[in-house]
Structure formats: C-alpha cells, structure tokens
Motif scaffolding. Structure first.
Motif, PDB file in Angstrom:
ATOM      1  N   ILE A  40       1.068  -1.226   0.016  1.00  0.00           N
ATOM      2  CA  ILE A  40       0.153   0.183   0.080  1.00  0.00           C
ATOM      3  C   ILE A  40       0.976   1.310  -0.436  1.00  0.00           C
ATOM      4  O   ILE A  40       0.683   2.138  -0.429  1.00  0.00           O
ATOM      5  CB  ILE A  40      -0.539  -0.040   1.101  1.00  0.00           C
ATOM      6  CG1 ILE A  40      -2.239  -1.667   1.019  1.00  0.00           C
ATOM      7  CG2 ILE A  40      -1.782   1.416   1.421  1.00  0.00           C
ATOM      8  CD1 ILE A  40      -3.288  -1.154   0.276  1.00  0.00           C
ATOM      9  N   LEU A  43       2.331   1.541  -3.272  1.00  0.00           N
ATOM     10  CA  LEU A  43       1.053   2.550  -4.070  1.00  0.00           C
ATOM     11  C   LEU A  43       1.136   3.210  -4.262  1.00  0.00           C
ATOM     12  O   LEU A  43       0.544   4.457  -4.965  1.00  0.00           O
ATOM     13  CB  LEU A  43       0.169   1.192  -4.636  1.00  0.00           C
ATOM     14  CG  LEU A  43      -0.258   0.258  -5.238  1.00  0.00           C
ATOM     15  CD1 LEU A  43      -0.754  -1.372  -3.695  1.00  0.00           C
ATOM     16  CD2 LEU A  43      -0.312  -0.129  -6.262  1.00  0.00           C
ATOM     17  N   GLU A  44       0.901   4.117  -2.689  1.00  0.00           N
ATOM     18  CA  GLU A  44       0.022   5.624  -2.780  1.00  0.00           C
ATOM     19  C   GLU A  44       1.335   6.270  -3.198  1.00  0.00           C
ATOM     20  O   GLU A  44       1.348   7.682  -3.471  1.00  0.00           O
ATOM     21  CB  GLU A  44       0.460   5.907  -0.872  1.00  0.00           C
ATOM     22  CG  GLU A  44      -0.864   5.097  -0.836  1.00  0.00           C
ATOM     23  CD  GLU A  44      -1.111   5.130   0.908  1.00  0.00           C
ATOM     24  OE1 GLU A  44      -2.517   5.154   1.039  1.00  0.00           O
ATOM     25  OE2 GLU A  44       0.106   4.933   1.651  1.00  0.00           O
ATOM     26  N   LEU A  52      -0.261  -5.821 -10.001  1.00  0.00           N
ATOM     27  CA  LEU A  52       0.193  -6.687  -8.595  1.00  0.00           C
ATOM     28  C   LEU A  52       0.243  -7.868  -8.718  1.00  0.00           C
ATOM     29  O   LEU A  52      -1.057  -8.329  -9.158  1.00  0.00           O
ATOM     30  CB  LEU A  52      -1.450  -5.987  -7.622  1.00  0.00           C
ATOM     31  CG  LEU A  52      -0.744  -6.547  -6.264  1.00  0.00           C
ATOM     32  CD1 LEU A  52       0.077  -5.848  -5.481  1.00  0.00           C
ATOM     33  CD2 LEU A  52      -2.491  -6.531  -6.162  1.00  0.00           C
ATOM     34  N   THR A  54      -0.255 -10.976  -6.275  1.00  0.00           N
ATOM     35  CA  THR A  54       0.261 -11.294  -4.744  1.00  0.00           C
ATOM     36  C   THR A  54      -0.268 -12.884  -4.063  1.00  0.00           C
ATOM     37  O   THR A  54      -0.626 -12.951  -4.498  1.00  0.00           O
ATOM     38  CB  THR A  54      -1.057 -10.116  -3.735  1.00  0.00           C
ATOM     39  OG1 THR A  54      -0.423 -10.085  -2.436  1.00  0.00           O
ATOM     40  CG2 THR A  54      -2.264 -11.054  -4.093  1.00  0.00           C
ATOM     41  N   LEU A  67      -5.991  -7.348   0.397  1.00  0.00           N
ATOM     42  CA  LEU A  67      -4.998  -6.400  -0.153  1.00  0.00           C
ATOM     43  C   LEU A  67      -5.693  -6.260  -1.910  1.00  0.00           C
ATOM     44  O   LEU A  67      -5.620  -4.812  -2.733  1.00  0.00           O
ATOM     45  CB  LEU A  67      -3.488  -6.846  -0.443  1.00  0.00           C
ATOM     46  CG  LEU A  67      -2.576  -6.468  -1.462  1.00  0.00           C
ATOM     47  CD1 LEU A  67      -2.592  -4.443  -1.211  1.00  0.00           C
ATOM     48  CD2 LEU A  67      -1.368  -7.058  -1.269  1.00  0.00           C
ATOM     49  N   VAL A  71      -7.087  -3.233  -3.526  1.00  0.00           N
ATOM     50  CA  VAL A  71      -6.489  -2.497  -4.368  1.00  0.00           C
ATOM     51  C   VAL A  71      -7.313  -1.953  -5.343  1.00  0.00           C
ATOM     52  O   VAL A  71      -7.649  -0.870  -6.670  1.00  0.00           O
ATOM     53  CB  VAL A  71      -4.896  -3.273  -4.961  1.00  0.00           C
ATOM     54  CG1 VAL A  71      -4.996  -3.164  -6.336  1.00  0.00           C
ATOM     55  CG2 VAL A  71      -4.170  -3.426  -4.007  1.00  0.00           C
ATOM     56  N   ARG A  72      -8.483  -2.932  -5.951  1.00  0.00           N
ATOM     57  CA  ARG A  72      -9.453  -3.015  -7.177  1.00  0.00           C
ATOM     58  C   ARG A  72      -9.988  -1.766  -6.156  1.00  0.00           C
ATOM     59  O   ARG A  72     -10.759  -1.005  -7.637  1.00  0.00           O
ATOM     60  CB  ARG A  72      -9.778  -4.350  -6.680  1.00  0.00           C
ATOM     61  CG  ARG A  72     -11.322  -4.066  -7.478  1.00  0.00           C
ATOM     62  CD  ARG A  72     -11.509  -4.013  -8.784  1.00  0.00           C
ATOM     63  NE  ARG A  72     -10.116  -4.865  -9.374  1.00  0.00           N
ATOM     64  CZ  ARG A  72      -8.928  -4.380 -10.688  1.00  0.00           C
ATOM     65  NH1 ARG A  72      -8.248  -3.618 -10.341  1.00  0.00           N
ATOM     66  NH2 ARG A  72      -8.545  -5.920 -10.949  1.00  0.00           N
ATOM     67  N   ARG A  74      -9.483   1.342  -4.820  1.00  0.00           N
ATOM     68  CA  ARG A  74      -8.195   2.677  -4.644  1.00  0.00           C
ATOM     69  C   ARG A  74      -7.467   2.905  -6.021  1.00  0.00           C
ATOM     70  O   ARG A  74      -7.835   3.904  -6.041  1.00  0.00           O
ATOM     71  CB  ARG A  74      -7.275   3.107  -3.456  1.00  0.00           C
ATOM     72  CG  ARG A  74      -8.403   2.370  -1.843  1.00  0.00           C
ATOM     73  CD  ARG A  74      -7.200   3.210  -0.750  1.00  0.00           C
ATOM     74  NE  ARG A  74      -6.199   4.167  -1.254  1.00  0.00           N
ATOM     75  CZ  ARG A  74      -4.567   4.314  -0.186  1.00  0.00           C
ATOM     76  NH1 ARG A  74      -4.680   3.636   0.517  1.00  0.00           N
ATOM     77  NH2 ARG A  74      -4.636   4.707  -1.145  1.00  0.00           N
ATOM     78  N   TRP A  75      -7.452   1.172  -6.819  1.00  0.00           N
ATOM     79  CA  TRP A  75      -6.510   2.108  -8.376  1.00  0.00           C
ATOM     80  C   TRP A  75      -7.411   1.421  -8.952  1.00  0.00           C
ATOM     81  O   TRP A  75      -6.003  -0.255  -9.256  1.00  0.00           O
ATOM     82  CB  TRP A  75      -4.918   1.392  -7.226  1.00  0.00           C
ATOM     83  CG  TRP A  75      -4.055   2.418  -6.579  1.00  0.00           C
ATOM     84  CD1 TRP A  75      -3.810   4.179  -7.086  1.00  0.00           C
ATOM     85  CD2 TRP A  75      -4.631   1.822  -4.955  1.00  0.00           C
ATOM     86  NE1 TRP A  75      -3.274   4.201  -5.478  1.00  0.00           N
ATOM     87  CE2 TRP A  75      -3.154   3.331  -4.905  1.00  0.00           C
ATOM     88  CE3 TRP A  75      -4.581   1.147  -4.588  1.00  0.00           C
ATOM     89  CZ2 TRP A  75      -3.326   3.313  -3.716  1.00  0.00           C
ATOM     90  CZ3 TRP A  75      -3.863   1.438  -2.955  1.00  0.00           C
ATOM     91  CH2 TRP A  75      -3.774   2.547  -3.080  1.00  0.00           C
ATOM     92  N   VAL A  78      -5.441  -0.652 -11.807  1.00  0.00           N
ATOM     93  CA  VAL A  78      -4.610  -2.013 -11.658  1.00  0.00           C
ATOM     94  C   VAL A  78      -4.642  -3.833 -11.887  1.00  0.00           C
ATOM     95  O   VAL A  78      -5.638  -3.335 -11.538  1.00  0.00           O
ATOM     96  CB  VAL A  78      -3.480  -2.479  -9.962  1.00  0.00           C
ATOM     97  CG1 VAL A  78      -2.756  -2.967  -9.968  1.00  0.00           C
ATOM     98  CG2 VAL A  78      -3.404  -0.026  -9.801  1.00  0.00           C
ATOM     99  N   ILE A  80      -4.754  -7.563 -11.574  1.00  0.00           N
ATOM    100  CA  ILE A  80      -4.601  -8.223 -10.765  1.00  0.00           C
ATOM    101  C   ILE A  80      -3.918  -9.203 -10.804  1.00  0.00           C
ATOM    102  O   ILE A  80      -5.555 -10.152 -11.601  1.00  0.00           O
ATOM    103  CB  ILE A  80      -5.372  -7.358  -9.308  1.00  0.00           C
ATOM    104  CG1 ILE A  80      -5.536  -6.187  -8.933  1.00  0.00           C
ATOM    105  CG2 ILE A  80      -4.965  -8.705  -8.210  1.00  0.00           C
ATOM    106  CD1 ILE A  80      -7.006  -6.001  -8.145  1.00  0.00           C
TER     107      ILE A  80
END
Length: 128
Positions: A40, A43-44, A52, A54, A67, A71-72, A74-75, A78, A80
């Motif tokens: 995180i 990513l920030e 990503l 993971t 996670l 991510v899905r 907030r971003w 991206v 995954i």
C-alpha cells in the motif's frame, strides 16, 4: 515506450526474488513488498504501478485477498494476479477481473499471466 511496473507482494523472500527475476526477464520493472502494508505504501508513493502480483497467505494487517480488494477499490486500473499454494479461492472471493495462479506455478505460466495482464492495461486518459 516505458516499461510496465509490476508490484510483487510475497512474504517469502526467495519466492519474491524469483518472481521479480521472472518479471524482469519478461520485460517488466519489478518492485517488491514483503506484505500488504508495504505494498500500500508503494502504491501510494508511486502512481505508475500497473500490475499487482500478490500471495494470499501473508502476515500483517491484511492477507492477499484483502489487499487485492483494496487495490481494486483504490486503484481500479491496476491489473491483479493472485497466487497461493494453500488456498484455492472461489471466483466470488476475488475482485473483478483478477487472475488466480496456484503454486507451484512455472516460470512460463507466470510470464504468460504477466503478458496477459499487460495486454489488459488501458492507457491513461490523455496518454493514448
């Protein structure tokens, strides 16, 4: 054309290093994180991470599934890829448009998953 940045998140250092090497050999730039909290922060701090990868089973404030969901949310751009040697998640447990690779996976299958993920990356608005 700039190289695509892949964030690799796995608490096992040897697996993480091997994944980073696989990504580099496939033409990607690899960043590494040992857990979701480190991921995180990366990513920030870095807004050009596009893929990503993971593991599910990790210590810390969240596992790989949480996670991936974060991510899905907030971003969303991206792409995954989730991996595990212990858990076979139901499709409903994975965020939309997430690929699952069971461990042990071959270098070839991870490279193929990374290439597929790269093909799904949409250009940023205004950067077509």
């Amino acid at each position: 054309m700039p190289k695509i940045i892949v964030l690799i998140v796995d608490d096992e250092p040897l697996i993480r290093m091997d994944l980073a090497e696989t990504a580099a050999e496939a033409g990607f730039v690899a960043l590494e994180a040992a857990n979701a909290d480190e991921a995180i922060l990366l990513l920030e701090a870095q807004d050009d991470i596009r893929i990503l990868v993971t593991d599910i089973d990790m210590p810390g404030s969240m596992d790989g599934l949480k996670l991936a969901a974060a991510v899905r949310r907030r971003w969303p751009p991206v792409v995954i890829i989730v991996t595990s040697g212990r858990v076979l998640p139901a499709t409903s447990d994975l965020p939309a448009a997430t690929t699952f690779l069971g461990k042990p996976y071959s270098t070839r299958s991870m490279s193929a998953a990374l290439r597929q993920a790269a093909s799904e990356i949409l250009p940023e608005p205004g950067k077509a």
